[in-house]
Design a protein around this motif. Structure first.
Motif, PDB file in Angstrom:
ATOM      1  N   THR A 103      40.911  45.347  53.910  1.00 28.06           N
ATOM      2  CA  THR A 103      39.989  46.413  53.760  1.00 28.06           C
ATOM      3  C   THR A 103      39.576  46.416  52.203  1.00 28.06           C
ATOM      4  O   THR A 103      40.479  46.844  51.543  1.00 28.06           O
ATOM      5  CB  THR A 103      40.703  47.474  54.425  1.00 28.06           C
ATOM      6  OG1 THR A 103      41.193  47.201  55.877  1.00 28.06           O
ATOM      7  CG2 THR A 103      39.654  48.709  54.457  1.00 28.06           C
ATOM      8  N   ASP A 104      38.383  46.526  52.260  1.00 24.28           N
ATOM      9  CA  ASP A 104      37.691  46.889  50.945  1.00 24.28           C
ATOM     10  C   ASP A 104      36.283  46.581  51.161  1.00 24.28           C
ATOM     11  O   ASP A 104      35.601  45.472  51.042  1.00 24.28           O
ATOM     12  CB  ASP A 104      37.979  46.134  49.712  1.00 24.28           C
ATOM     13  CG  ASP A 104      37.402  46.293  48.350  1.00 24.28           C
ATOM     14  OD1 ASP A 104      36.495  47.043  48.329  1.00 24.28           O
ATOM     15  OD2 ASP A 104      37.995  46.001  47.228  1.00 24.28           O
ATOM     16  N   SER A 105      35.577  47.809  51.372  1.00 21.77           N
ATOM     17  CA  SER A 105      34.232  47.717  51.709  1.00 21.77           C
ATOM     18  C   SER A 105      33.290  47.869  50.552  1.00 21.77           C
ATOM     19  O   SER A 105      32.033  47.877  50.771  1.00 21.77           O
ATOM     20  CB  SER A 105      33.776  49.106  52.626  1.00 21.77           C
ATOM     21  OG  SER A 105      34.490  49.049  53.805  1.00 21.77           O
ATOM     22  N   VAL A 106      33.505  47.697  49.401  1.00 19.43           N
ATOM     23  CA  VAL A 106      32.841  47.949  48.067  1.00 19.43           C
ATOM     24  C   VAL A 106      32.850  46.665  47.350  1.00 19.43           C
ATOM     25  O   VAL A 106      31.917  46.068  47.048  1.00 19.43           O
ATOM     26  CB  VAL A 106      33.511  48.979  47.150  1.00 19.43           C
ATOM     27  CG1 VAL A 106      32.726  48.889  45.865  1.00 19.43           C
ATOM     28  CG2 VAL A 106      33.574  50.383  47.802  1.00 19.43           C
ATOM     29  N   ASN A 107      34.076  45.969  47.006  1.00 19.10           N
ATOM     30  CA  ASN A 107      33.967  44.679  46.244  1.00 19.10           C
ATOM     31  C   ASN A 107      34.047  43.523  47.152  1.00 19.10           C
ATOM     32  O   ASN A 107      34.774  43.449  48.123  1.00 19.10           O
ATOM     33  CB  ASN A 107      35.238  44.858  45.499  1.00 19.10           C
ATOM     34  CG  ASN A 107      35.335  46.000  44.665  1.00 19.10           C
ATOM     35  OD1 ASN A 107      34.608  46.162  43.748  1.00 19.10           O
ATOM     36  ND2 ASN A 107      36.453  46.988  44.988  1.00 19.10           N
ATOM     37  N   LYS A 108      33.267  42.590  46.869  1.00 15.58           N
ATOM     38  CA  LYS A 108      33.111  41.327  47.692  1.00 15.58           C
ATOM     39  C   LYS A 108      34.134  40.402  46.839  1.00 15.58           C
ATOM     40  O   LYS A 108      33.820  40.165  45.873  1.00 15.58           O
ATOM     41  CB  LYS A 108      31.518  40.665  47.599  1.00 15.58           C
ATOM     42  CG  LYS A 108      30.604  41.308  48.404  1.00 15.58           C
ATOM     43  CD  LYS A 108      29.349  40.804  48.676  1.00 15.58           C
ATOM     44  CE  LYS A 108      28.664  40.589  47.333  1.00 15.58           C
ATOM     45  NZ  LYS A 108      27.410  39.701  47.591  1.00 15.58           N
ATOM     46  N   HIS A 109      35.157  40.065  47.574  1.00 15.81           N
ATOM     47  CA  HIS A 109      36.427  39.440  46.888  1.00 15.81           C
ATOM     48  C   HIS A 109      37.139  38.832  47.934  1.00 15.81           C
ATOM     49  O   HIS A 109      37.402  39.033  48.881  1.00 15.81           O
ATOM     50  CB  HIS A 109      37.199  40.500  46.136  1.00 15.81           C
ATOM     51  CG  HIS A 109      38.313  39.770  45.196  1.00 15.81           C
ATOM     52  ND1 HIS A 109      38.159  39.077  44.271  1.00 15.81           N
ATOM     53  CD2 HIS A 109      39.636  40.108  45.174  1.00 15.81           C
ATOM     54  CE1 HIS A 109      38.840  38.839  43.539  1.00 15.81           C
ATOM     55  NE2 HIS A 109      40.130  39.309  44.174  1.00 15.81           N
ATOM     56  N   THR A 110      37.741  37.259  47.253  1.00 13.64           N
ATOM     57  CA  THR A 110      38.762  36.617  48.135  1.00 13.64           C
ATOM     58  C   THR A 110      39.785  36.503  47.640  1.00 13.64           C
ATOM     59  O   THR A 110      40.025  36.258  46.182  1.00 13.64           O
ATOM     60  CB  THR A 110      38.039  35.282  48.335  1.00 13.64           C
ATOM     61  OG1 THR A 110      36.782  35.442  49.119  1.00 13.64           O
ATOM     62  CG2 THR A 110      38.918  34.422  49.220  1.00 13.64           C
ATOM     63  N   GLN A 111      41.166  36.931  48.199  1.00 14.73           N
ATOM     64  CA  GLN A 111      42.303  36.613  47.641  1.00 14.73           C
ATOM     65  C   GLN A 111      42.974  35.277  48.163  1.00 14.73           C
ATOM     66  O   GLN A 111      43.284  35.375  49.653  1.00 14.73           O
ATOM     67  CB  GLN A 111      43.310  37.904  47.797  1.00 14.73           C
ATOM     68  CG  GLN A 111      42.702  39.242  47.166  1.00 14.73           C
ATOM     69  CD  GLN A 111      43.499  40.171  47.682  1.00 14.73           C
ATOM     70  OE1 GLN A 111      44.286  40.384  48.805  1.00 14.73           O
ATOM     71  NE2 GLN A 111      43.388  41.323  46.757  1.00 14.73           N
ATOM     72  N   ILE A 112      43.557  34.384  47.418  1.00 16.81           N
ATOM     73  CA  ILE A 112      43.815  33.132  47.960  1.00 16.81           C
ATOM     74  C   ILE A 112      45.514  33.184  47.680  1.00 16.81           C
ATOM     75  O   ILE A 112      46.321  33.388  46.668  1.00 16.81           O
ATOM     76  CB  ILE A 112      43.260  31.937  46.970  1.00 16.81           C
ATOM     77  CG1 ILE A 112      41.844  32.200  47.253  1.00 16.81           C
ATOM     78  CG2 ILE A 112      43.746  30.606  47.633  1.00 16.81           C
ATOM     79  CD1 ILE A 112      40.965  31.473  46.314  1.00 16.81           C
ATOM     80  N   GLY A 113      46.400  32.520  48.869  1.00 13.40           N
ATOM     81  CA  GLY A 113      47.541  32.298  48.934  1.00 13.40           C
ATOM     82  C   GLY A 113      47.955  31.066  49.655  1.00 13.40           C
ATOM     83  O   GLY A 113      47.077  30.114  49.855  1.00 13.40           O
ATOM     84  N   GLY A 114      49.208  31.014  50.226  1.00 16.19           N
ATOM     85  CA  GLY A 114      49.736  30.016  50.684  1.00 16.19           C
ATOM     86  C   GLY A 114      50.599  29.023  49.835  1.00 16.19           C
ATOM     87  O   GLY A 114      50.373  28.985  48.550  1.00 16.19           O
ATOM     88  N   LYS A 115      51.255  28.075  50.238  1.00  9.94           N
ATOM     89  CA  LYS A 115      52.068  27.287  49.534  1.00  9.94           C
ATOM     90  C   LYS A 115      51.345  25.944  49.074  1.00  9.94           C
ATOM     91  O   LYS A 115      52.224  25.182  48.641  1.00  9.94           O
ATOM     92  CB  LYS A 115      53.452  26.841  50.475  1.00  9.94           C
ATOM     93  CG  LYS A 115      54.152  28.192  50.538  1.00  9.94           C
ATOM     94  CD  LYS A 115      55.661  28.028  51.156  1.00  9.94           C
ATOM     95  CE  LYS A 115      56.639  27.043  50.294  1.00  9.94           C
ATOM     96  NZ  LYS A 115      57.786  26.843  50.946  1.00  9.94           N
ATOM     97  N   ASP A 116      50.298  25.587  49.742  1.00  7.96           N
ATOM     98  CA  ASP A 116      49.730  24.611  49.277  1.00  7.96           C
ATOM     99  C   ASP A 116      48.812  24.545  47.829  1.00  7.96           C
ATOM    100  O   ASP A 116      47.754  25.016  47.829  1.00  7.96           O
ATOM    101  CB  ASP A 116      48.701  24.133  50.126  1.00  7.96           C
ATOM    102  CG  ASP A 116      48.013  22.693  49.961  1.00  7.96           C
ATOM    103  OD1 ASP A 116      48.110  21.938  48.720  1.00  7.96           O
ATOM    104  OD2 ASP A 116      47.518  22.020  51.073  1.00  7.96           O
TER     105      ASP A 116
END
Length: 203
Positions: A103-116
Motif C-alpha cells: 500500500t502506497d498510493s503516492v509513490n510508484k515503486h517496486t521492492q525486490i526480495g527473495g532468495k534468488d
C-alpha cells in the motif's frame, strides 16, 4: 495486517471456491513459473502481471479473490500459503517470480526480495534501466521474502524472486483499474515493466 485464516485449509473451510475465490493454473514444460497468490481483488493487478509475464511459454499459478468487496480477508501470507496445487507447481520449478502489492498510493515503486540473489539483481537493474523506481530489500524487512518457508523459495533450487509493487505503480498499469477494465486497458507502462523483467529471465 493480521491474516484472517492461518493457512489454505482454514480458508477453504470458510470460503467457497468459484464464488469467493478461484484458482487458475497454466502448466508448461518450463523451469520457470510466475505466481500471484494474492491475485484478483486481493492485491489488484498482480494476476494480470503474472499472465503477461509468462504468456503461453511458462507455467503460472493464480489464487484470486472474487468478492465484490473485502477481498483482503482472503490474504494468506507467503510463509503460510500452502494450497496443494501451488506447492506442486512451485516444487517442480527452478526459477520463480512472485508478484505482490503493498500500500502506497503516492509513490510508484517496486521492492525486490527473495532468495534468488542473481535473478533479483538482474530484475532490479533492468527495472532501473527502463525508468522504474526499485530497490532490493535487505533483512530484517518483513517484505524481503527470504524465509525458506516462503512459497517464493520452495522451488527445486530453494530460491525465487518476490516483487512487492506499490498501489501507485499498479494503478499506472491500467487505464481502468477494475476487474473488467484491467483485461483491456493495460498501458504502455505495463508492457514496459513486463518486458524489463522478461528480458532478464533465464532461457
Amino acid at each position: 495486517m493480521t491474516d484472517t485464516y492461518v493457512n489454505f485449509a482454514d480458508l477453504a473451510s470458510h470460503e467457497t471456491e468459484g464464488i469467493d475465490y478461484q484458482i487458475r493454473i497454466q502448466k508448461k514444460l518450463s523451469p520457470f513459473i510466475a505466481l500471484a497468490i494474492h491475485g484478483g481483488g486481493i492485491e489488484v493487478g498482480t494476476s494480470e502481471l503474472t499472465i503477461a509475464l509468462v504468456e503461453n511459454q511458462h507455467s503460472y499459478y493464480l489464487f484470486e479473490g472474487l468478492k465484490s468487496s473485502g477481498n483482503s480477508i482472503l490474504h494468506i501470507t507467503s510463509t503460510h500459503f500452502d494450497e496443494p496445487k501451488a506447492l506442486e507447481l512451485v516444487n517442480q520449478a527452478d526459477y520463480l517470480v512472485s508478484f505482490h502489492g503493498f500500500t502506497d498510493s503516492v509513490n510508484k515503486h517496486t521492492q525486490i526480495g527473495g532468495k534468488d540473489l542473481e535473478l533479483r539483481q538482474k530484475i532490479y537493474e533492468s527495472l532501473i534501466a527502463n525508468g522504474f523506481s526499485a530497490e532490493i530489500l535487505q533483512e530484517p524487512n518483513r517484505l524481503m521474502g527470504g524465509e525458506p518457508s516462503n512459497i517464493t523459495n520452495k522451488t527445486r533450487t530453494g530460491r525465487g524472486v518476490q516483487l512487492e509493487i506499490s498501489t501507485a505503480q499498479r494503478n499506472a498499469f491500467f487505464g481502468t483499474n477494475t476487474r473488467a477494465g484491467r483485461q483491456k486497458t493495460q498501458t504502455e507502462e505495463f508492457y514496459r515493466y513486463i518486458n524489463a523483467i522478461k528480458s532478464v529471465l533465464p532461457n
